[in-house]
Design a protein around this motif. Structure first.
Motif, mmCIF file in Angstrom:
data_model
loop_
_atom_site.group_PDB
_atom_site.id
_atom_site.type_symbol
_atom_site.label_atom_id
_atom_site.label_comp_id
_atom_site.label_asym_id
_atom_site.label_seq_id
_atom_site.Cartn_x
_atom_site.Cartn_y
_atom_site.Cartn_z
ATOM 1 N N LYS A 1 -4.055 9.625 -7.148
ATOM 2 C CA LYS A 1 -2.782 9.000 -7.531
ATOM 3 C C LYS A 1 -2.321 7.966 -6.513
ATOM 4 N N LEU A 2 -2.582 8.291 -5.264
ATOM 5 C CA LEU A 2 -2.133 7.407 -4.190
ATOM 6 C C LEU A 2 -3.309 7.082 -3.288
ATOM 7 N N VAL A 3 -3.406 5.853 -2.853
ATOM 8 C CA VAL A 3 -4.373 5.547 -1.797
ATOM 9 C C VAL A 3 -3.655 4.855 -0.642
ATOM 10 N N TYR A 4 -4.181 5.091 0.539
ATOM 11 C CA TYR A 4 -3.655 4.450 1.754
ATOM 12 C C TYR A 4 -4.774 3.605 2.319
ATOM 13 N N ILE A 5 -4.698 2.318 2.117
ATOM 14 C CA ILE A 5 -5.829 1.476 2.522
ATOM 15 C C ILE A 5 -5.509 0.747 3.828
ATOM 16 N N CYS B 1 -1.189 0.302 6.808
ATOM 17 C CA CYS B 1 -1.915 0.636 5.588
ATOM 18 C C CYS B 1 -1.168 0.110 4.381
ATOM 19 N N CYS B 2 -1.945 -0.257 3.377
ATOM 20 C CA CYS B 2 -1.355 -0.679 2.121
ATOM 21 C C CYS B 2 -1.367 0.541 1.190
ATOM 22 N N ILE B 3 -0.208 0.989 0.782
ATOM 23 C CA ILE B 3 -0.144 2.196 -0.037
ATOM 24 C C ILE B 3 -0.006 1.791 -1.499
ATOM 25 N N ILE B 4 -0.946 2.252 -2.307
ATOM 26 C CA ILE B 4 -0.950 1.856 -3.714
ATOM 27 C C ILE B 4 -0.809 3.097 -4.584
ATOM 28 N N VAL C 1 1.746 -1.702 -5.442
ATOM 29 C CA VAL C 1 1.816 -1.566 -3.988
ATOM 30 C C VAL C 1 3.165 -0.964 -3.634
ATOM 31 N N LEU C 2 3.156 0.236 -3.112
ATOM 32 C CA LEU C 2 4.425 0.888 -2.789
ATOM 33 C C LEU C 2 4.995 0.380 -1.479
ATOM 34 N N ASP C 3 4.091 0.151 -0.547
ATOM 35 C CA ASP C 3 4.575 -0.244 0.775
ATOM 36 C C ASP C 3 3.391 -0.679 1.622
ATOM 37 N N ILE C 4 3.693 -1.405 2.667
ATOM 38 C CA ILE C 4 2.672 -1.691 3.669
ATOM 39 C C ILE C 4 3.267 -1.256 4.989
ATOM 40 N N LYS D 1 4.953 -5.598 -1.131
ATOM 41 C CA LYS D 1 5.541 -4.448 -1.772
ATOM 42 C C LYS D 1 5.863 -4.806 -3.223
ATOM 43 N N ASP D 2 5.601 -3.868 -4.127
ATOM 44 C CA ASP D 2 5.888 -4.010 -5.554
ATOM 45 C C ASP D 2 4.945 -4.942 -6.310
#
Ligand code: SF4
Ligand code: SF4
Lengths: 332, 436
Positions: B35-39, B100-103, B84-87, B55-56
């Motif tokens: 569901k979520l990845v932290y890249i 990290c880029c959180i998607i 993209v939820l947040d960086i 973001k977004d």
């Protein structure tokens, strides 16, 4: 609360060998020679060994307590020092002597230098050398006649070890006859099996060889030191002027005990591969020189002690060659 | 021994380990997208990538989210489609914490335009191939994560004669490369041929340890040149591999190209093949998940950025409370402090333990085991003492910077001294001092 994850440095697995296991293996390797010693010299051998072990352990514990360190009797190093010291004493010594030797070995040669790993000379040999210089008469006369044999392995002579015979044959009879008897097959056989006089644990070349090979196979004893020692000694004993033959020199005295168990002491021998060759060869050369030209009949322990002193120097000058480093003068 | 060793063309030092490759018969399973990845933007050696999404923003699988910064760097791509939820800073398996880029997944599994289709690559010029590989964010998948295009661009005065494909996987327990070789040999060979074309090398040799004979057989039956090597750790280390296979010694401080070689890992070949054929960027990789702390051991194809807790849950969850989680193999892996740390391009294994034996560091008894074991010819016992006494410059003379952190020394140390820890610390201090 959840337990935190453990963060530790790599590698995360570790070999089975630790110090106490290594010490146990060495003790195991010495066991056959020890049992044989009790067989040929009687209960006295057992008594002397128990005394050195116990006094080494007590000295270690007291010193560590006094120095405010953790008591590490469980690493087995004090026990091993005790056994090795006993192996280097004549079995008939007065019973206070092993106590004095043990205290000297542990207190002065080991703990005052900082304990295991920091001592620069082999504690057991230091203990022996101390006794040798302080009470030479006890250390060179209290031999016991082995069960079913004679001190020298020669029927008619009961009062000297093979090496003292070789050094001063004239004290015991017509020199030519004695030398000839020393070189006989029967004497060599006695020497190899160990049915001769000498220090408590040094007599049986055969059993020490078995124990030593076991330690080389399991990787605790370094083959370079042993090979360097025995081969260089053997060559010199062969080419230098001496009245005894090569097998006599190899199997008599403490050569095997020294080469397999004393010279290879981890702490007091070099860590580099080249250094170990040099160390072993140095021991062999010194032993041969002392035995053949020196004032003592035996030279094993002094040779090793002397090489112990040179160990830091050897290490300094035999640094390993780093992968890909250019050889001097050679184009890579 | 030196003579004997060079006759056998082996490398000096090294150790024999119990391999414990329990997962070698388990086929690679595909783990569904989480569901979520932290890249992380830093997943490779060199400069971190620069974020190019906000973001977004909405991204698809394969959308580039970080652009490489300079030559020694690599871009990163979204591994799922979604928002993209947040960086922001997040636990990182190597750097402790990093951007990290959180998607968050939208569960459509849509690919970015032009991807997943077959492309003709037969007649592409080598510059084009290189730029595809670079754009796909391909880095060395063996662990060090060095950008692949850099390794494929040696200066013109260093002709490359040999391309060695590293299928040694000498770390115990890991079987990801082994499975890849068994299941996707053709892709690996195609990828290796691409590298060969780019480097213009005459020889291409597949190097496989003799504990993976089945894999070696496959490559032999494809008429490739295969070298089966003795199983010995660290056989897969670049310099040791070159020494064993070609009996060439990479000079101190030098690179494989100084002796006309380039070494690429089998996983990297496969990733490059996919990049060129399908224009598929590096968004997933094969990871061995094992250890007594996880219910089911598996070889998994995992999206980059998946958190370790998601992976473990897919493998049936933890057995008991986990005590230690290691990314990589038991010899060189890095232990993690957080359960939401993400899988990155260089993650070859996840080892979960429920039991951890701890040792007390004893005194050095000068046994020399570490000196005998060191494949780089160092004297770890001397170096750790120098580092402990803060004599960093002297430790440099003793070669602390040559240490490859393989762990052979510490593995065999009877006093359980964490030698690698001291050596790493010494290295960092030497670098710090020389920067000043
Ligand atoms: S970790 Fe470094 S010092 Fe230790 S064995 Fe490996 S290369 Fe040698
Ligand atoms: S292996 Fe450990 S105890 Fe042995 S010399 Fe190296 S650091 Fe010292």
């Amino acid at each position: 609360m959840k337990d935190l994850l453990i963060v530790s440095a790599s590698p995360h697995i570790s070999g089975k060998l630790d110090i106490s296991l290594a010490m146990k293996a060495v003790i195991l390797a010495l066991l056959p020679a020890f049992i044989f010693s009790v067989y040929i010299f009687g209960w006295r051998a057992l008594l002397v060994t128990v005394i050195t072990i116990v006094s080494c352990m007590i000295s270690e514990a007291i010193m560590q307590r006094m120095l405010g360190k953790k008591i590490t009797l469980d690493d087995g190093s004090a026990v091993l020092t005790g056994i090795l010291l006993a192996f280097n004493l004549p079995p008939g010594v007065p019973l206070w002597l092993p106590i004095v030797g043990s205290v000297f070995a542990i207190v002065f040669a080991k703990q005052l230098f900082g304990g295991l790993g920091y001592n620069f000379i082999n504690p057991a040999l230091a203990g022996r050398a101390f006794l040798m210089t302080s009470w030479p008469s006890f250390m060179t006369k209290e031999w016991l006649i082995p069960t079913g044999s004679t001190l020298s392995g020669i029927d008619s002579i009961t009062s000297a070890t093979p090496l003292t015979l070789l050094k001063n044959p004239a004290n015991f009879g017509p020199p030519e006859v004695i030398i000839q008897r020393l070189n006989e097959m029967a004497t060599i056989k006695n020497l190899f099996i160990g049915k001769v006089g000498g220090c408590l644990g040094e007599t049986s070349a055969l059993l020490l060889l078995i124990g030593g090979l076991f330690l080389i196979i399991v990787g605790i004893v370094d083959y370079r030191i042993v090979t360097g020692y025995l081969v260089s000694f053997g060559i010199l004993a062969f080419v230098l002027p001496t009245k005894a033959n090569l097998p006599f020199h190899l199997f008599s005295g403490g050569l095997f005990l020294g080469a397999f168990f004393m010279a290879t002491d981890w702490v007091t021998s070099p860590v580099t591969k080249k250094g170990r060759w040099i160390f072993g060869i140095g021991c062999g050369v010194l032993t041969a020189v002392i035995r053949i030209w020196g004032g003592y009949p035996e030279g094993v322990s002094y040779s090793i002690l002397l090489m112990n002193v040179f160990t830091p120097l050897i290490d300094r000058f035999t640094k390993e060659r780093i992968f890909g480093e250019k050889k001097k003068g050679v184009k890579l | 021994m030196t003579i004997l060793n060079s006759m056998l063309k082996g490398f000096l030092g090294g150790i024999h380990l119990s391999e414990n490759k329990f997962t070698e018969n388990l086929a690679i399973e595909v783990m569904p997208a989480p569901k979520l990845v932290y890249i992380p933007l830093a997943q490779h050696a060199g400069k971190p990538a620069k974020p190019i999404v906000q973001k977004d923003d909405f991204v698809k699988i394969g959308t580039k989210i970080g652009e490489s910064e300079g030559f020694i760097s690599a871009p990163v791509h979204a591994s799922i489609s979604g928002k993209v939820l947040d960086i922001k800073q997040h636990p990182h398996p190597v750097l402790a914490s990093a951007e990290c880029c959180i998607i968050e997944s939208d569960e459509t599994e849509d690919w970015a335009a032009g991807m997943k289709e077959k492309h003709d690559y037969e007649n592409l010029p080598k510059e084009e191939l290189l730029s595809i590989i670079r754009d796909a964010g391909i880095v060395g998948l063996g662990g060090a994560a060095f950008p692949t295009h850099v390794k494929l661009s040696p200066p013109p005065d260093k002709p490359i004669e040999y391309l060695l494909i590293n299928g040694c996987e000498c770390e115990p327990r890991l079987t990801a490369d082994h499975r890849l070789m068994l299941e996707y040999p053709i892709g690996i060979i195609e990828g290796a041929k691409l590298f060969q074309q780019i480097l213009n090398t005459k020889h291409l040799i597949f190097c496989i340890e003799d504990n993976k004979k089945e894999a070696a057989k496959i490559f032999i039956s494809e008429n490739e040149e295969v070298r089966v090597l003795k199983t010995k750790y660290p056989q897969g280390a670049e310099k040791q591999l070159i020494k064993t296979v070609l009996n060439r010694t990479v000079p101190r401080g030098g690179l494989p190209m100084d002796v006309g070689c380039v070494v690429q890992n089998v996983g990297t070949c496969y990733a490059a093949f996919q990049a060129v054929k399908f224009r598929k960027p590096l968004i997933d990789r094969v990871v061995t998940v094992t250890g007594d702390g996880v219910k089911e051991s598996k070889n998994l194809l995992i999206r980059i950025g998946t958190s370790v807790i998601d992976v473990v849950n897919f493998c049936g969850g933890f057995v008991d409370q986990p005590k230690r989680i290691i990314f990589g193999g038991p010899m060189m892996g890095i232990s993690q402090y957080a359960e939401d740390v993400p899988i990155i391009k260089g993650t070859s294994g996840i080892l979960v333990s429920k039991e951890v034996s701890s040792y007390e560091e004893g005194p050095c008894v000068r046994c020399g085991c570490c000196v005998d074991a060191c494949p780089m010819g160092l004297m770890p016992t001397e170096i750790y003492k120098l580092v402990k006494n803060k004599k960093f410059l002297k430790s440099k003379d003793y070669g602390v910077l040559d240490c490859i952190e393989c762990g052979c020394c510490a593995y065999g140390c009877p006093s359980k001294i964490p030698l690698v820890h001291y050596l790493k610390y010494g290295k960092n201090e030497v670098w710090r001092l020389s920067k000043k």
